[in-house]
Write an enzyme that holds these catalytic residues in place. Structure first.
Site, PDB file in Angstrom:
ATOM      1  CG  HIS A  51      -6.564   1.927   0.017  1.00  0.00           C
ATOM      2  ND1 HIS A  51      -5.390   2.524  -0.413  1.00  0.00           N
ATOM      3  CD2 HIS A  51      -6.173   0.890   0.810  1.00  0.00           C
ATOM      4  CE1 HIS A  51      -4.358   1.865   0.110  1.00  0.00           C
ATOM      5  NE2 HIS A  51      -4.799   0.872   0.834  1.00  0.00           N
ATOM      6  CB  CYS A  59      -0.934   0.001   1.195  1.00  0.00           C
ATOM      7  SG  CYS A  59      -1.854  -1.545   1.325  1.00  0.00           S
TER       8      CYS A  59
END
Lengths: 385, 385
Positions: free
Chosen positions: B334, B85
């Site tokens: 996201h 991430c």
């Protein structure tokens, strides 16, 4: 820019490394490189690691952080680079620049891939992600298919023969036979190549690299520190990194990769040498034809003469330039993300006089890493310090 | 080191971007950033792009080269970074360093991920590759599971309440409602959060970010060029990049991520400012609890007081520090590899006074990107030029 040196290298054997994970083999190569350099892991300031499809083939992403942690180096900035088969060359380049530009003094660079635990179909589909999915690979093209098309064009445009292409395999399998880290350790005859199983006409099984597990690593420092740290440091003389067309249909001539040509020009200019100065080269022979194309793109042989050159022995260890003395991807193996670093492992040993197929008076060496059908390439030139 | 500026930013909307490929959205964000900067693509000297699992979810690897080619920038060195991430934050850091160290003068940085075309099971398995597969994730742990364990520990150790955790979601959904690029544009009440579907006890659906497509990009140049190129350039004051433990069981305290703490210390030191100077922060709220942990790790609130802080409104736009004025990962969305760059998109607009939820007198801003359960983190501090 500061001059950069390599003071340690490490490599796992290449092949089917049963029971050893992607992280295991990356860590093993890193430890060997640190031991060779005589550098404690706590001295390392940054890690760069090349890996292509760990997320897809073995469920392991974020490899740089995971490997740093497993090595006991948790804390340092760790970066994974991915540029398909050039992932390792890109990691090496970032490490070299990190020291050249004064950001770090001791950097660990590695490349790793674990492929044999996946099925051949999974590997083939995974490798195909190196192309432009939407613009080309969705057609069903695979990499053996793409290089088969390139082979046919090289034959049509330049008169290269099927036998000349096969002689790359004969040379590289012969060299791999003597390399203790190589996956294939048996010489093959031209007849073996030409009668091996057809993969993508005209390419046959022995024109292709195996599916491999493996990892390689190197420790870098400023050149002016190197003599104090290792008895035989190697200097990084030049580095190049370029991109090119991502599909075959966008290329004016599919028998040359503009990314390789540009990366090589950049590296030669930085090193201040010419192709004829290179004694040993590890080039990206992901297929036999790819070695022929590379030897032309890197300026070793005239355009279209790469097939002729291998047949004449110009790329043999005692020829004009020793091409793939390690056995290359075809015999040494091609754990994709590891390849760019494994090339440097071989060439550092050549420059130290420690290689299995030692090239005599090896002073200048070149590593050429290629991603996809030329979407990205790195070239690194090394010399004795 | 040279001072670095951001002179252009771009972002696709975040959400389900039907019919647009990973390459399409990366290219769109890059074009928007180039247009904002007023820089022709041929002036760009290098591209860095963060992407996590394109190979796995959409069959697209070698993204940096493919995007460079599609943008008409074939030739330039293009590097894909992957740190789960934190992939986008790492790309940004490499771009900043490339200019700071004098290697390039005009750099394009991007992050992108395409996730909604895969099944939820494929996405969950793909995201799990951000952990140490062999040492932890093989147990069957997922990321919602890992952050549920962290949530329980934060509650047990620091007295944080389920309601305080839920208030992060209320704040961020409320802010996302005003952000035209956000995936979720509807405020939620605390009761909605606490009665939403249980995902991994005690975390519920509204504690989690959605599965998203999206891309964001930025154009960087030396700060002393910036005034001539853009009416409102933003300065990069500090950058930090660190790794940490790759598994929960190796951590002494799972309510703090050493990688975030270290990356933040590095960035604050470089910027010469302290946490209390930050006006707006985009932090990595991959779950509600992660925002609470981040606000403590970044030094905004005392250890264990992150839950109390959100309940008191200290992280609201008019509080001590505006945390996730974009709506954060939870409401904005996201798309994993894009997040690090999307944070900078929002903060550049805050510093220019152009943000949807504009923070008053925003002078200093901080972006915090996290990979896995803290295996890697980057922190970037921005200010007005």
């Amino acid at each position: 820019m500061r001059s950069v040196a390599i003071i340690g290298v490490g490599s796992t054997p290449f092949g089917k490394l049963e029971g050893r994970s992607l992280v295991d083999i990356a860590v093993a190569a890193c430890r060997e490189a640190l031991a060779d350099a005589g550098i404690h892991r706590e001295k390392i300031q940054a890690l760069y690691i090349g890996n292509f499809i760990g997320e897809r083939l073995v469920g392991q992403g974020a490899l740089a952080g995971v490997v740093a942690n497993r090595l006991g180096m948790s804390g340092i900035p760790a970066t994974k680079t991915e540029g398909a088969c050039a992932s390792g060359g890109i990691a090496l380049r970032l490490g070299v620049l990190g020291i050249a530009l004064g950001l770090y003094d001791l950097v660990l660079v590695a490349g790793a891939e674990k492929m044999t635990s996946a099925s051949t179909a999974e590997v083939t589909a995974g490798l195909a992600t190196a192309g432009d999915e939407e613009a080309e690979m969705r057609s069903g093209l695979t990499f053996p298919g793409a290089f088969a098309i390139i082979t046919r064009e090289h034959m049509a445009r330049h008169g290269t023969t099927r036998e000349q292409v096969g002689l790359v395999s004969v040379k590289n399998h012969g060299l791999g036979a003597a390399n203790p880290k190589a996956q294939f350790r048996k010489p093959v005859r031209l007849d073996d190549v030409l009668t091996s199983r057809l993969i993508a006409d005209p390419l046959r099984l022995f024109d292709c690299p195996p599916i491999s597990d493996g990892a390689a690593a190197a420790v870098l420092c400023p050149a002016d520190w190197a003599r104090d740290l290792h008895r035989q440091p190697v200097r990084v003389l030049g580095t190049g990194h370029a991109t090119g067309p991502a599909t075959l249909w966008e290329m004016d001539d599919i028998t040359t990769f503009p990314a390789s040509v540009r990366a090589a020009q950049e590296a030669y200019a930085m090193a201040g040498i010419t192709p004829s100065d290179i004694d040993a080269a590890e080039v990206h022979d992901c297929f036999t034809t790819a070695e022929i194309v590379a030897t032309e793109d890197l300026g070793f042989f005239a355009r279209g003469k790469g097939g002729h050159a291998v047949a004449e022995g110009w790329s043999a260890p005692d020829g004009k330039v020793a091409v793939n003395p390690s056995g290359g991807l075809i015999a040494k193996g091609h754990p994709v993300g590891a390849t760019g670093c494994a090339q440097v492992y071989e060439l550092v040993r050549q420059l130290r006089g420690e290689a299995a197929n030692q090239v005599r008076n090896c002073e200048f060496a070149l590593a050429h890493n290629l991603g996809g059908t030329g979407v990205v390439s790195t070239v690194t030139i090394l010399g004795r310090l």
